[in-house]
Design a protein around this motif. Structure first.
Motif, PDB file in Angstrom:
ATOM      1  N   LEU A  73      14.066  -3.578  -2.932  1.00  0.00           N
ATOM      2  CA  LEU A  73      13.529  -2.709  -1.873  1.00  0.00           C
ATOM      3  C   LEU A  73      13.730  -3.343  -0.497  1.00  0.00           C
ATOM      4  CD1 LEU A  73      11.853  -0.195  -1.017  1.00  0.00           C
ATOM      5  CD2 LEU A  73       9.805  -1.612  -1.312  1.00  0.00           C
ATOM      6  N   LEU A  83      21.685   5.406   9.729  1.00  0.00           N
ATOM      7  CA  LEU A  83      20.332   5.301  10.275  1.00  0.00           C
ATOM      8  C   LEU A  83      20.362   5.470  11.776  1.00  0.00           C
ATOM      9  CD1 LEU A  83      17.714   4.628   8.691  1.00  0.00           C
ATOM     10  CD2 LEU A  83      17.881   2.365   9.745  1.00  0.00           C
ATOM     11  N   ILE A 118      16.195  -2.004   2.510  1.00  0.00           N
ATOM     12  CA  ILE A 118      15.707  -1.626   3.844  1.00  0.00           C
ATOM     13  C   ILE A 118      16.409  -2.454   4.915  1.00  0.00           C
ATOM     14  CG2 ILE A 118      13.680  -1.572   5.370  1.00  0.00           C
ATOM     15  CD1 ILE A 118      11.979  -1.215   2.762  1.00  0.00           C
ATOM     16  N   GLU A 170       9.531   6.123   0.046  1.00  0.00           N
ATOM     17  CA  GLU A 170       9.636   6.280   1.497  1.00  0.00           C
ATOM     18  C   GLU A 170      11.102   6.120   1.942  1.00  0.00           C
ATOM     19  OE1 GLU A 170       6.265   4.161   3.202  1.00  0.00           O
ATOM     20  OE2 GLU A 170       7.201   4.372   5.179  1.00  0.00           O
ATOM     21  N   LEU A 171      11.754   5.117   1.331  1.00  0.00           N
ATOM     22  CA  LEU A 171      13.151   4.847   1.673  1.00  0.00           C
ATOM     23  C   LEU A 171      14.029   6.060   1.327  1.00  0.00           C
ATOM     24  CD1 LEU A 171      14.731   2.502   2.856  1.00  0.00           C
ATOM     25  CD2 LEU A 171      15.164   1.683   0.528  1.00  0.00           C
ATOM     26  N   PHE A 211      10.168   2.566  -2.214  1.00  0.00           N
ATOM     27  CA  PHE A 211      11.408   3.274  -2.545  1.00  0.00           C
ATOM     28  C   PHE A 211      11.281   4.764  -2.246  1.00  0.00           C
ATOM     29  CE2 PHE A 211      12.574  -0.425  -5.332  1.00  0.00           C
ATOM     30  CZ  PHE A 211      13.764  -0.712  -4.694  1.00  0.00           C
ATOM     31  N   GLY A 229       6.160  -0.258   3.509  1.00  0.00           N
ATOM     32  CA  GLY A 229       7.140   0.823   3.661  1.00  0.00           C
ATOM     33  C   GLY A 229       8.259   0.371   4.602  1.00  0.00           C
ATOM     34  N   PRO A 230       9.334   1.132   4.634  1.00  0.00           N
ATOM     35  CA  PRO A 230      10.493   0.762   5.457  1.00  0.00           C
ATOM     36  C   PRO A 230      10.155   0.570   6.931  1.00  0.00           C
ATOM     37  CG  PRO A 230      11.007   2.607   4.018  1.00  0.00           C
ATOM     38  CD  PRO A 230       9.549   2.345   3.872  1.00  0.00           C
ATOM     39  N   ARG A 255      10.658  -2.896   9.040  1.00  0.00           N
ATOM     40  CA  ARG A 255      11.654  -2.950  10.124  1.00  0.00           C
ATOM     41  C   ARG A 255      11.004  -3.415  11.420  1.00  0.00           C
ATOM     42  NH1 ARG A 255      14.231   1.871   7.413  1.00  0.00           N
ATOM     43  NH2 ARG A 255      12.683   3.206   8.419  1.00  0.00           N
ATOM     44  N   GLU A 311      13.538   8.902   3.721  1.00  0.00           N
ATOM     45  CA  GLU A 311      14.199   8.724   5.026  1.00  0.00           C
ATOM     46  C   GLU A 311      15.650   9.193   4.969  1.00  0.00           C
ATOM     47  OE1 GLU A 311      13.830   4.600   5.921  1.00  0.00           O
ATOM     48  OE2 GLU A 311      11.909   4.852   6.957  1.00  0.00           O
TER      49      GLU A 311
END
Lengths: 135, 539
Positions: A29, A5, A33, B325-326, B323, A120-121, A125, B329
């Motif tokens: 999930l 990342l 993340i 979206e993950l 998921f 969403g991620p 974050r 990425e």
């Protein structure tokens, strides 16, 4: 995992995050993340499990889904605030139903903030990073 | 005398004849009736004591005078008619008429008139027997009057007797002097018991002490009126039971002072009917209340159901979107071209599904009355800028420009979340229906105490027919630029509801091929256009 990342700073000292959600896929999930960001993640399926492991785990941040079996998020948050070590620890609420979410009630239960699903991620974050900074 | 001969049976013996004449004269003199004779031309020729007593004239005064001195002038014609009849040989029996006495008073008399003939049978004079019937007449009138009075009295009695209401008459001492049949039935006393009884005995004990004073006050006022107007009056029967009554009172002046007539109506039945109506009303009200509560309960259930559905639908979507979206990425591993495309489809379609769920839930909540807007002073510029930046991800790669233009420095009174939703919906529609190279522009003007916000696109436009239906539930305009129907057709319906809930209105202007202009208004705070710096109320 998180090494690939880019754009997210890897914390020097890994912070411990406790996530509690009744849905296994949701826990997976969130864990996926957050572990990608090098946080140390522990899971709980309900509020009772949270109270069982929280003292041993000593999280820097707790994420509680509001609608959980046994002890719901509100009760669990209030219980966590009774533990001296966790009095200042940021606790984030997760909710799938904004209609049921009364901001006053959330802050009244001791939460530091809340996130409305779907999460969403990037939103997670950002929110976690911000909470850990202020916590 | 020849005259007598014609009256009496003829007797050759003159002594007997003379005796008969004296005997006749004695009869004439002793008669109570006036016996008068007159000549054919109406001159009085004989006059007895009875005539003197009845008419007041002595024989000396009237013999030789015309008979008309006894006849009121307006009746002189009678005399002519009578003479006519006598000349033709008729008698006149018991002819009732009036005559004038010497003192001018008028008396009623009954006349019997016969012709007097000589031995040859020729009429030589007229005899007249007059009886004073004045007293008799008076008596008849008195009798008739008393009969009429009796009839009237009987009628009156019958009227009182047959009255459907109890009627009592009470003297100044409060004693009953008259009671009708209904009074007997209503109060349970016989008439004999009622007459002479104090009327206070028919008044319930609680009101009895004040009743005498009320009676006296009524006597003093002396006017007919209903008793105890506006009060619920009760009377008491012989057996002590009480019953509701309505009473009207009227005074009657008598020699013994003022009597009071009371017409008393037993309203037990009417009260019962009223009670029934009242209890019916109560039960209807209760029924209505129950239904109202039931409706509220159902509404509550609906709200709970919506909340629960909201939770249940969003929970799995949350992980699908998260998921996707993950994966997109590629933090957990690189994707090949196909995989990337597939993940993108999952992402966009699940986002679309989320939008639909949100719309349906919003509309349900609005219709259930569960949507409460939390209005506050809101910077128009902030709201529009946020909405425009929120839509940008949708536009990326579409070559459509979304921008704001000349937004005035105004403050609207609105719910920030809902304003963002309205703008997002309108902008999203604009983007959907606009071809690459076009643009979607947000402008606003202050118009009095409202702000009018316009979202204009250069897209397909809407026919005027469709403009009228575009805010209807589930109505969808044609196809989007990508050739597919998108959304559930609820976006504009929700916009309309959200605008109206915030005291604004929404409408559209459009021309096919030239784009559409959606306008909506929101209430503005007055005189704030000069305020340049506003707190960020969206935090």
């Amino acid at each position: 995992m998180g090494r690939r990342l880019t754009g997210v700073a890897i914390p020097a000292e890994s912070k411990r995050i406790l996530i509690a959600d009744g849905s296994a896929s949701s826990r997976d999930l969130l864990r996926s993340i957050l572990e990608a960001c090098n946080y140390i993640v522990e899971e709980a399926a309900d509020g009772a499990q949270v109270l069982e492991i929280v003292e041993v785990f000593g999280p820097h941040l707790v994420i509680l889904d509001l609608q959980m079996p046994k002890l719901d998020g509100y009760v669990t948050a209030a219980a966590l605030r009774q533990i001296p070590r966790l009095r200042q620890t940021p606790i984030i609420a997760l909710t799938a139903a904004f209609t049921q979410t009364a901001p006053d009630r959330i802050s009244g239960a001791g939460f530091s903030g809340y996130l409305v699903k779907p999460i969403g991620p990037s939103r997670l974050r950002q929110c976690v990073a911000k909470a850990l900074q202020s916590g | 005398m020849d005259r007598q001969e014609s009256i009496l049976p003829c007797n050759a013996n003159s002594a007997i004849h003379i005796d008969a004449e004296r005997w006749l004269a004695a009869i004439v003199e002793s008669s109570d009736d006036a016996i008068i004779s007159k000549s054919l031309d109406g001159i009085i020729t004989s006059w007895n004591a009875g005539a003197q007593r009845i008419f007041g004239y002595s024989a000396d005064e009237v013999i030789g005078k015309p008979i008309t001195v006894l006849i009121p002038q307006d009746l002189w014609h009678e005399e002519t008619e009578i003479l006519e009849r006598l000349r033709s040989g008729e008698r006149v029996d018991h002819f009732e008429t009036t005559r004038v006495r010497k003192d001018g008073s008028i008396i009623a008399i009954s006349l019997t008139i016969s012709p007097i003939r000589d031995t040859a049978g020729t009429i030589t004079g007229i005899s007249k027997i007059a009886r004073d019937v004045t007293e008799h007449k008076k008596m008849l009138v008195r009798e008739a009057a008393s009969h009429a009075e009796m009839l009237a009295e009987r009628k009156f009695r019958e009227l009182i007797e047959s009255a459907p209401d109890a009627i009592l008459q009470v003297d100044s001492m409060g004693l009953i002097v008259l009671a009708n049949r209904t009074a007997e039935l209503v109060f349970g006393y016989s008439r004999d018991e009622l007459i002479g009884m104090s009327v206070d005995a028919l008044v319930p004990e609680a009101a009895r002490s004040g009743h005498a004073a009320h009676r006296q006050a009524f006597e003093a006022a002396g006017e007919s009126r209903p008793m105890g107007l506006g009060l619920d009056l009760c009377a008491v029967r012989r057996d002590g039971t009480e019953f509701p009554v309505e009473i009207s009172l009227s005074p009657n002046r008598t020699e013994g002072g003022i009597n009071i007539t009371a017409v008393i109506r037993d309203v037990t039945e009417r009260k019962r009917a009223e009670q029934q109506i009242h209890s019916l009303e109560l039960s209807y009200t209760a029924e209505l209340e129950t239904r109202h509560k039931e409706a509220e309960r159902l509404n509550q259930l609906k709200s709970e159901f919506i909340a629960s559905v909201s939770h249940e639908l969003r929970t799995p979507l949350h992980t699908i979107i998260g998921f996707a979206e993950l994966l997109g990425e590629e933090g957990v591993g690189s994707l090949n071209e196909k995989q990337r495309r597939f993940v993108h489809h999952i992402q966009t379609d699940s986002e679309h599904l989320l939008g639909l769920i949100n719309d349906v839930l919003d509309l349900s909540r609005i219709e259930a009355g569960g949507l409460v807007v939390q209005t506050e002073a809101l910077s128009l510029q902030t709201a529009i800028t946020e909405a425009v930046s929120a839509i940008r991800p949708q536009v990326s790669g579409k070559q459509i420009v979304v921008r704001e233009d000349q937004i005035p420095n105004a403050v609207v009174v609105a719910d920030p979340l809902r304003v963002r939703q309205i703008l997002y919906n309108l902008l999203s529609n604009g983007v959907k229906f606009t071809d690459p190279g076009g643009e979607v522009v947000v402008t606003a003007i202050v118009d009095g105490d409202a702000v009018q916000i316009t979202v204009a696109d250069t897209g397909l436009g809407i026919s005027s027919e469709e403009c009228g239906r575009i805010f209807d539930k589930f109505y969808q305009v044609g196809y989007t630029t990508t050739g597919v129907r998108q959304g559930a057709g609820l976006g504009l319906t929700i916009c309309k509801q959200l605008v109206e809930i915030q005291c604004g209105r929404i409408w559209v202007e459009s021309e096919p091929g030239k784009g559409s202009r959606f306008h909506f208004t929101l209430p503005a705070l007055p005189n704030v256009t000069r305020i340049t710096e506003l707190p960020d109320v969206n935090q």
